[in-house]
Write a protein that holds these residues in place. Structure first.
Motif, PDB file in Angstrom:
ATOM      1  N   THR A 392       0.836  -1.198   0.000  1.00  0.00           N
ATOM      2  CA  THR A 392       0.000   0.000   0.000  1.00  0.00           C
ATOM      3  C   THR A 392       0.876   1.255   0.000  1.00  0.00           C
ATOM      4  O   THR A 392       0.625   2.212  -0.755  1.00  0.00           O
ATOM      5  CB  THR A 392      -0.923   0.000   1.221  1.00  0.00           C
ATOM      6  OG1 THR A 392      -1.680  -1.219   1.235  1.00  0.00           O
ATOM      7  CG2 THR A 392      -1.866   1.177   1.187  1.00  0.00           C
ATOM      8  N   GLU A 393       1.913   1.257   0.835  1.00  0.00           N
ATOM      9  CA  GLU A 393       2.805   2.399   0.872  1.00  0.00           C
ATOM     10  C   GLU A 393       3.537   2.574  -0.454  1.00  0.00           C
ATOM     11  O   GLU A 393       3.836   3.702  -0.879  1.00  0.00           O
ATOM     12  CB  GLU A 393       3.820   2.242   2.021  1.00  0.00           C
ATOM     13  CG  GLU A 393       3.230   2.452   3.406  1.00  0.00           C
ATOM     14  CD  GLU A 393       2.575   1.196   3.953  1.00  0.00           C
ATOM     15  OE1 GLU A 393       2.343   0.266   3.145  1.00  0.00           O
ATOM     16  OE2 GLU A 393       2.270   1.144   5.140  1.00  0.00           O
ATOM     17  N   TYR A 394       3.872   1.444  -1.119  1.00  0.00           N
ATOM     18  CA  TYR A 394       4.545   1.529  -2.412  1.00  0.00           C
ATOM     19  C   TYR A 394       3.677   2.281  -3.420  1.00  0.00           C
ATOM     20  O   TYR A 394       4.162   3.147  -4.166  1.00  0.00           O
ATOM     21  CB  TYR A 394       4.865   0.124  -2.914  1.00  0.00           C
ATOM     22  CG  TYR A 394       5.611   0.098  -4.231  1.00  0.00           C
ATOM     23  CD1 TYR A 394       7.003   0.148  -4.268  1.00  0.00           C
ATOM     24  CD2 TYR A 394       4.910   0.028  -5.441  1.00  0.00           C
ATOM     25  CE1 TYR A 394       7.683   0.143  -5.477  1.00  0.00           C
ATOM     26  CE2 TYR A 394       5.587   0.013  -6.660  1.00  0.00           C
ATOM     27  CZ  TYR A 394       6.982   0.069  -6.660  1.00  0.00           C
ATOM     28  OH  TYR A 394       7.649   0.067  -7.870  1.00  0.00           O
ATOM     29  N   VAL A 395       2.369   1.999  -3.452  1.00  0.00           N
ATOM     30  CA  VAL A 395       1.450   2.691  -4.364  1.00  0.00           C
ATOM     31  C   VAL A 395       1.363   4.161  -3.981  1.00  0.00           C
ATOM     32  O   VAL A 395       1.351   5.055  -4.843  1.00  0.00           O
ATOM     33  CB  VAL A 395       0.065   2.018  -4.337  1.00  0.00           C
ATOM     34  CG1 VAL A 395      -0.934   2.815  -5.175  1.00  0.00           C
ATOM     35  CG2 VAL A 395       0.167   0.594  -4.842  1.00  0.00           C
ATOM     36  N   ALA A 401      -0.526   2.656 -10.173  1.00  0.00           N
ATOM     37  CA  ALA A 401      -1.129   1.367  -9.846  1.00  0.00           C
ATOM     38  C   ALA A 401      -0.065   0.292  -9.794  1.00  0.00           C
ATOM     39  O   ALA A 401       0.984   0.373 -10.436  1.00  0.00           O
ATOM     40  CB  ALA A 401      -2.202   1.005 -10.874  1.00  0.00           C
ATOM     41  N   LEU A 402      -0.329  -0.753  -9.004  1.00  0.00           N
ATOM     42  CA  LEU A 402       0.589  -1.873  -8.857  1.00  0.00           C
ATOM     43  C   LEU A 402      -0.195  -3.168  -8.977  1.00  0.00           C
ATOM     44  O   LEU A 402      -1.188  -3.388  -8.260  1.00  0.00           O
ATOM     45  CB  LEU A 402       1.299  -1.818  -7.495  1.00  0.00           C
ATOM     46  CG  LEU A 402       2.175  -3.041  -7.172  1.00  0.00           C
ATOM     47  CD1 LEU A 402       3.321  -3.161  -8.174  1.00  0.00           C
ATOM     48  CD2 LEU A 402       2.698  -2.962  -5.733  1.00  0.00           C
ATOM     49  N   LEU A 403       0.254  -4.033  -9.927  1.00  0.00           N
ATOM     50  CA  LEU A 403      -0.306  -5.378 -10.083  1.00  0.00           C
ATOM     51  C   LEU A 403       0.823  -6.345  -9.766  1.00  0.00           C
ATOM     52  O   LEU A 403       1.819  -6.400 -10.488  1.00  0.00           O
ATOM     53  CB  LEU A 403      -0.816  -5.594 -11.516  1.00  0.00           C
ATOM     54  CG  LEU A 403      -1.268  -7.012 -11.867  1.00  0.00           C
ATOM     55  CD1 LEU A 403      -2.415  -7.463 -10.968  1.00  0.00           C
ATOM     56  CD2 LEU A 403      -1.683  -7.103 -13.343  1.00  0.00           C
ATOM     57  N   ALA A 404       0.662  -7.114  -8.686  1.00  0.00           N
ATOM     58  CA  ALA A 404       1.764  -7.950  -8.211  1.00  0.00           C
ATOM     59  C   ALA A 404       1.268  -9.368  -7.977  1.00  0.00           C
ATOM     60  O   ALA A 404       0.319  -9.581  -7.213  1.00  0.00           O
ATOM     61  CB  ALA A 404       2.359  -7.377  -6.919  1.00  0.00           C
ATOM     62  N   ASP A 405       1.944 -10.316  -8.634  1.00  0.00           N
ATOM     63  CA  ASP A 405       1.734 -11.724  -8.325  1.00  0.00           C
ATOM     64  C   ASP A 405       2.890 -12.179  -7.447  1.00  0.00           C
ATOM     65  O   ASP A 405       3.677 -11.357  -6.940  1.00  0.00           O
ATOM     66  CB  ASP A 405       1.621 -12.546  -9.600  1.00  0.00           C
ATOM     67  CG  ASP A 405       2.813 -12.353 -10.525  1.00  0.00           C
ATOM     68  OD1 ASP A 405       3.798 -11.727 -10.092  1.00  0.00           O
ATOM     69  OD2 ASP A 405       2.749 -12.818 -11.683  1.00  0.00           O
ATOM     70  N   SER A 406       3.036 -13.478  -7.269  1.00  0.00           N
ATOM     71  CA  SER A 406       4.078 -13.989  -6.358  1.00  0.00           C
ATOM     72  C   SER A 406       5.463 -13.595  -6.835  1.00  0.00           C
ATOM     73  O   SER A 406       6.321 -13.172  -6.036  1.00  0.00           O
ATOM     74  CB  SER A 406       3.952 -15.513  -6.256  1.00  0.00           C
ATOM     75  OG  SER A 406       2.678 -15.874  -5.761  1.00  0.00           O
ATOM     76  N   GLY A 430      -3.497  -2.810  -6.506  1.00  0.00           N
ATOM     77  CA  GLY A 430      -3.822  -1.581  -5.807  1.00  0.00           C
ATOM     78  C   GLY A 430      -3.677  -0.385  -6.725  1.00  0.00           C
ATOM     79  O   GLY A 430      -2.771  -0.337  -7.564  1.00  0.00           O
ATOM     80  N   VAL A 431      -4.576   0.600  -6.566  1.00  0.00           N
ATOM     81  CA  VAL A 431      -4.531   1.817  -7.375  1.00  0.00           C
ATOM     82  C   VAL A 431      -4.632   3.010  -6.439  1.00  0.00           C
ATOM     83  O   VAL A 431      -5.286   2.957  -5.391  1.00  0.00           O
ATOM     84  CB  VAL A 431      -5.688   1.844  -8.406  1.00  0.00           C
ATOM     85  CG1 VAL A 431      -5.530   0.724  -9.414  1.00  0.00           C
ATOM     86  CG2 VAL A 431      -7.041   1.744  -7.722  1.00  0.00           C
ATOM     87  N   PRO A 432      -3.977   4.118  -6.816  1.00  0.00           N
ATOM     88  CA  PRO A 432      -4.018   5.293  -5.942  1.00  0.00           C
ATOM     89  C   PRO A 432      -5.346   6.043  -6.054  1.00  0.00           C
ATOM     90  O   PRO A 432      -5.973   6.047  -7.117  1.00  0.00           O
ATOM     91  CB  PRO A 432      -2.847   6.139  -6.444  1.00  0.00           C
ATOM     92  CG  PRO A 432      -2.729   5.769  -7.883  1.00  0.00           C
ATOM     93  CD  PRO A 432      -3.081   4.319  -7.977  1.00  0.00           C
ATOM     94  N   GLY A 441      -4.914   8.248  -0.841  1.00  0.00           N
ATOM     95  CA  GLY A 441      -5.199   6.913  -0.333  1.00  0.00           C
ATOM     96  C   GLY A 441      -4.997   5.867  -1.418  1.00  0.00           C
ATOM     97  O   GLY A 441      -4.523   6.133  -2.517  1.00  0.00           O
ATOM     98  N   VAL A 442      -5.376   4.623  -1.065  1.00  0.00           N
ATOM     99  CA  VAL A 442      -5.204   3.474  -1.967  1.00  0.00           C
ATOM    100  C   VAL A 442      -6.474   2.628  -1.921  1.00  0.00           C
ATOM    101  O   VAL A 442      -7.060   2.417  -0.836  1.00  0.00           O
ATOM    102  CB  VAL A 442      -3.984   2.613  -1.581  1.00  0.00           C
ATOM    103  CG1 VAL A 442      -3.918   1.352  -2.435  1.00  0.00           C
ATOM    104  CG2 VAL A 442      -2.706   3.419  -1.698  1.00  0.00           C
ATOM    105  N   LEU A 443      -6.879   2.155  -3.084  1.00  0.00           N
ATOM    106  CA  LEU A 443      -7.979   1.190  -3.190  1.00  0.00           C
ATOM    107  C   LEU A 443      -7.355  -0.113  -3.683  1.00  0.00           C
ATOM    108  O   LEU A 443      -6.671  -0.128  -4.719  1.00  0.00           O
ATOM    109  CB  LEU A 443      -9.042   1.693  -4.161  1.00  0.00           C
ATOM    110  CG  LEU A 443     -10.332   0.869  -4.327  1.00  0.00           C
ATOM    111  CD1 LEU A 443     -11.496   1.792  -4.654  1.00  0.00           C
ATOM    112  CD2 LEU A 443     -10.199  -0.165  -5.432  1.00  0.00           C
ATOM    113  N   ALA A 444      -7.557  -1.220  -2.966  1.00  0.00           N
ATOM    114  CA  ALA A 444      -6.853  -2.468  -3.294  1.00  0.00           C
ATOM    115  C   ALA A 444      -7.814  -3.646  -3.263  1.00  0.00           C
ATOM    116  O   ALA A 444      -8.766  -3.686  -2.469  1.00  0.00           O
ATOM    117  CB  ALA A 444      -5.703  -2.699  -2.326  1.00  0.00           C
ATOM    118  N   VAL A 445      -7.546  -4.609  -4.142  1.00  0.00           N
ATOM    119  CA  VAL A 445      -8.230  -5.911  -4.150  1.00  0.00           C
ATOM    120  C   VAL A 445      -7.145  -6.964  -4.204  1.00  0.00           C
ATOM    121  O   VAL A 445      -6.047  -6.735  -4.734  1.00  0.00           O
ATOM    122  CB  VAL A 445      -9.184  -6.055  -5.366  1.00  0.00           C
ATOM    123  CG1 VAL A 445     -10.369  -5.125  -5.252  1.00  0.00           C
ATOM    124  CG2 VAL A 445      -8.450  -5.815  -6.675  1.00  0.00           C
TER     125      VAL A 445
END
Length: 943
Positions: A392-395, A401-406, A430-432, A441-445
């Motif tokens: 969340t802090e990274y975004v 936006a950040l899309l991260a898999d393993s 997550g997207v800012p 803020g951040v909205l994340a799924v």
């Protein structure tokens, strides 16, 4: 005087040899030996009839009961004439009887041979028709046709050539020749000039059969003759004719002296060749249809894929739009921030997988994170925490936006020391939330299951939605702040009174807003929503104004153009309504570009447009505008990736003093437009008094037809069907007549087409059937019959059989005395249903005749498929019998032979001269009808 020898063994042997003779030469030889036994030294001969008389040395005796020849015996000197004459008379009778027997046997063999040839010809024609509709490859079909023709004549060397008159090229799709070492390839076209002055060239150039050796063919052509290929002993070629022009040829040739062709082979090959041409055309049409169907299927498949993608994109866009509307609505409808967050979660869940969802917001100091809303399978609560090194802090830090898999999480951990707070997920997105260019803020799924992973499209979608969520969140937070200060503001409002200027300003704004709404509604009421052009209401209003100005000043001439796009329905059905709407929009723009500023173009609905041309000089000026519009619409339309073509038909109506309403001008322009379509489309037509008269005449005729049904003005007339050999009546054909109260007696050609179009034809037919059956008992004598004409429209009704039988029973008419006449078009319209109906009627005794045979497709296939009792030869073939040079005689003879082989009766129509009757009688045609035997007349005339 030497004595007559007794009946010894030699005489018996000679007598047995005479009786066992199998041909004429053996019979004469046996007769000579028998006479020699009776009178050694005598001489035997034949003479025509009894041309010579008896004398002392000659004895002439007739052969048989009705002699065509006589037996002449020259006696040796000194013979007993009386005794010899008694014995030789028996020999003459035996010779005559045996000669008649051999002649009858020869005639019988010839008849059997002719029947065998006819049967082989019939089987060959059936096989050719079957080959045309089979699924075999074309080389196999042509080889089968080679075998079929080989069963009819010597055809070891055989080839088919096809000729294209437009490109003047030819092709040999099939070529078999035992002596030609270099046959032409079947997959290559040749210029006609390569075989100029050859027999095949003359065959294609003149379109007449050629037969014989090289020298014989040289005498049949007008010009030099060159030899191509090996030299044949005998050569026979016939053209394949289409509308009187040669489009190919069939050739057989022989290299053997014992295999030569006759005139009968030429006639047979000419007849079979036309059926081969028909079969080849059907085969090529079938293959072309298959190719077009495959291409069309591929186009439709591609269009369907594009349409599906468009539908999915539209559905996705609609869901996204609904989500944005919902988010905007939530800012003003939810009671609290908690309800707002829960509703936002629900909206995001409608766009992508969001079972695990949270919203993180920075505090005012920017050093801590709080989670006003969180829904998670494992982390049920999320407490406020200081900023660290989480995703969340990274975004927040990067504002992207950040899309991260393993794998991405491991990379971030290694490079940026980013760690995931809480339970580790398989995929995190997550997207800012950005307000006023600041990340708040951040909205994340996130997903804990490999089944649900997020994609770049999900990232783009959530990023787009996040802007609206951030704005809605800001408005909601502002609303909350406003709500807290509402009490203070309310007190201030109560203390202050709005000034009159503020009230007037608000009132003026409301008035302006209402006027804009009214103007918009007025515009939408008078304009087409698709093209933005004026609609019918506005056009009629402008037409009314122009008509009023014309009444006041006749020099203010104007014109109305009525346009209809040709074959627009095909475009709609093939590429879809969306492309069709785009085409209409562009077409409206092109029409507008062809006009002057004062002129009006309106869309009336569908693919119909209308144009009001004001201040024109005359009709030619309107025609020039119409021609300009037609030219403009003929240019291709670029619709997306497709290039489509259309055209237009235009009707023109000029202002005139007799017009009282604008609708009348539009009506007449519409009538002129239909005239333009009838003349071939892609043109214009000017409405004039002739069109007005035709329209009025058509309207009056339609009204008269409906009144005629109620007034029983239709009546049946009858034309006799007779035996051609003696003129005896065997039946009648019932014919429709209309006793018009003003125009007199009318034939069906003057009104039946209008009746078919307005739907009254079937009612007229059933009224006619009732009148025919009412008069039938008086006409049906001595096994006569009555024919009634049944159009293809009647076979669409499942009540045809029951209704016809009920009508027969009502008038006490035997079904066996009624025949129905159908055309080839009726048989081809829903053939399975027509066949079942005819079979049921045949089972009830009602026979069927095929009318106008030879003018349509004349397919051999349905002659044995349908239960037909008789064929009616079309009058065009009968009329041509007056001229011996026409090819009608072999066609009529072939039809007669074909009908005889199928057990059908033949009726020749349109016999008007004795020469026609005699020609038909010579061909053993049994029945006929025409003016020679009687013109159509009421039943009372024949009674």
């Amino acid at each position: 005087m030497p004595a007559i020898p007794s009946l010894d063994t030699d005489f018996e042997h000679a007598l047995v040899e005479l009786l066992e003779s199998s041909h004429r030469a053996q019979l004469i030889a046996a007769g000579r030996r028998l006479v020699h036994v009776l009178a050694p030294g005598s001489r035997l001969g034949l003479t025509e009839g009894a041309a010579e008389e008896n004398n002392d040395r000659h004895l002439v005796l007739p052969l048989g009961e009705m002699p065509r020849h006589a037996l002449k015996v020259e006696l040796p000197a000194g013979f007993n004439r009386a005794e010899f004459e008694r014995r030789i008379a028996l020999v003459a009778r035996l010779l005559g009887a045996k000669d008649d027997q051999l002649r009858s046997l020869r005639h019988l063999r010839e008849s059997v041979h002719r029947l065998e040839r006819a049967e082989r010809l019939q089987r060959a024609l059936y096989t050719i028709a079957d080959q045309a509709s089979s699924d075999r490859d074309m080389p196999d079909v042509l080889a089968a046709m080679h075998r079929i023709i080989g069963s009819l004549m010597y055809a070891e060397n055989f080839y088919i050539v096809l000729y294209d008159p437009q490109s003047e090229t030819l092709r040999f799709p099939y070529f078999v020749d035992v002596a030609d070492p270099d046959p032409p390839p079947i997959d290559r076209d040749f210029p006609l000039s390569e075989i100029v002055y050859s027999p095949t060239w003359y065959l294609l150039h003149n379109g007449v059969p050629l037969m014989g050796g090289f020298d014989a063919i040289r005498k049949q052509v007008d010009g030099p003759l060159t030899r191509t290929g090996p030299s044949a002993v005998d050569w026979l070629g016939v053209p394949l004719l289409h509308e009187g022009r040669a489009v190919g040829a069939i050739v057989v040739q022989s290299y053997r002296e014992d295999a030569r062709y006759t005139a009968q082979d030429r006639t047979l090959l000419s007849y079979v060749a036309q059926h081969v041409r028909t079969a080849l055309e059907r085969r090529r049409a079938h293959e072309e249809l298959g190719r077009r169907v495959a291409e069309r299927t591929e186009e439709l498949t591609e269009a369907n894929r594009v349409l599906q993608r468009q539908v999915l994109e539209r559905q996705r866009g609609e869901r996204l739009q609904a989500a944005l509307f919902r988010i905007a609505e939530l800012a003003s409808t939810t009671d609290s921030l908690d309800a707002f967050y829960a509703a936002v979660h629900q909206v995001v869940g409608g766009l992508l997988y969001a079972r695990n969802f949270f919203i993180a917001l920075l505090d005012d100091d920017g050093q801590s994170l709080r989670f006003p809303y969180s829904a998670d399978e494992f982390d049920t609560t999320r407490s406020t925490r200081s900023r660290g090194k989480g995703l969340t802090e990274y975004v927040l830090d990067h504002g992207t936006a950040l899309l991260a898999d393993s794998d991405e999480m491991e990379r971030l951990q290694a490079t940026h020391r980013v760690v995931q707070s809480g339970t580790s997920s398989i995929c995190w997105l997550g997207v800012p939330l950005i307000c006023n260019e600041r990340t708040v803020g951040v909205l994340a799924v996130q997903s804990y299951s490999a089944e649900h992973r997020y994609s770049k499209a999900d990232q783009e979608l959530l990023t787009f939605v996040s802007y609206h969520i951030a704005n809605a969140l800001e408005r909601k937070r502002s609303a909350e702040s406003l709500k807290q200060a509402y009490g203070e503001l309310e007190q201030r409002v109560d203390e202050r009174t709005r000034s009159l200027a503020e009230v007037n300003r608000d009132l003026r704004q409301q008035i302006i807003k209402r006027e804009r709404i009214e103007q918009r509604l007025k515009y939408e009421t008078l304009h087409d929503s698709l093209t933005g052009l004026p609609n019918r209401s506005l056009l009629l209003r402008r037409l009314g104004n122009a008509l009023e100005r014309y009444r006041q000043d006749p020099t203010q001439i104007f014109a109305v153009l009525f346009l209809d796009l040709d074959r627009f329905k095909v475009i709609n059905d093939s590429v879809g309504h969306l492309v069709g709407d785009d085409l209409l929009f562009q077409a409206g723009g092109r029409i507008r570009a062809c006009l002057k500023a004062p002129d009006v173009v309106a869309r009336l609905g569908g693919d119909e447009f209308a144009v009001l041309l004001e201040h024109i000089s005359d009709g030619p000026a309107a025609c020039r505008v119409a021609a300009r519009v037609i030219t403009e619409l003929n240019r291709p339309f670029r619709l997306g990736v497709k290039e489509l073509f259309t055209s237009t038909s235009i009707g023109i109506a000029l202002a005139a003093p007799h017009y009282r309403r604008a609708e009348e001008l539009l009506r007449d322009a519409d009538t002129a437009m239909y005239r333009a379509k009838a003349e071939g489309r892609q043109r214009y037509a000017l409405f004039d008094e002739r069109l007005r008269h035709q329209a009025m005449t058509l309207l009056e005729l339609e009204n008269d037809l409906r009144r005629a049904l109620t007034r029983n003005e239709f009546e049946p007339w009858f034309q006799p069907i007779v035996r051609i050999d003696d003129g005896t009546r065997v039946g009648y054909e019932s014919l429709l007549r209309w006793r018009h109260p003003e125009r007199g007696l009318l034939g069906p050609d003057e009104f039946l087409a209008v009746a078919e179009e307005n739907g009254s034809a079937e009612h007229i037919d059933w009224q006619m059937f009732a009148l025919v059956l009412e008069q039938a008992p008086r006409l049906l004598k001595d096994d006569n019959f009555i024919s009634i004409n049944l159009s293809g429209r009647h076979f669409r009704s499942h009540r045809l059989e029951r209704r016809l039988l009920d009508l027969l029973a009502q008038h006490s008419v035997d079904p066996k005395s009624i025949r129905i006449e159908v055309t080839e078009r009726a048989l081809l319209d829903n053939p399975a249903h027509v066949k079942r109906t005819l079979e049921r009627l045949r089972a009830r005794g009602i026979a069927a005749s095929l009318d106008d045979f030879g003018t349509g497709y004349s397919s051999l296939s349905y002659l044995h498929q349908y239960p037909l009792q008789s064929l009616k030869i079309d009058r065009s073939f009968v009329a041509a019998l007056d001229d011996e040079n026409t090819g009608s005689t072999p066609v009529v003879r072939a039809i007669q032979l074909l009908a005889d082989s199928l057990g059908m009766q033949v009726i020749a129509e349109g016999i008007e001269t004795e020469r026609q009757r005699d020609a038909l009688a010579a061909m053993h045609c049994p029945l006929g009808q025409g003016f020679l035997f009687g013109r159509p007349a009421p039943a009372s005339d024949w009674l």
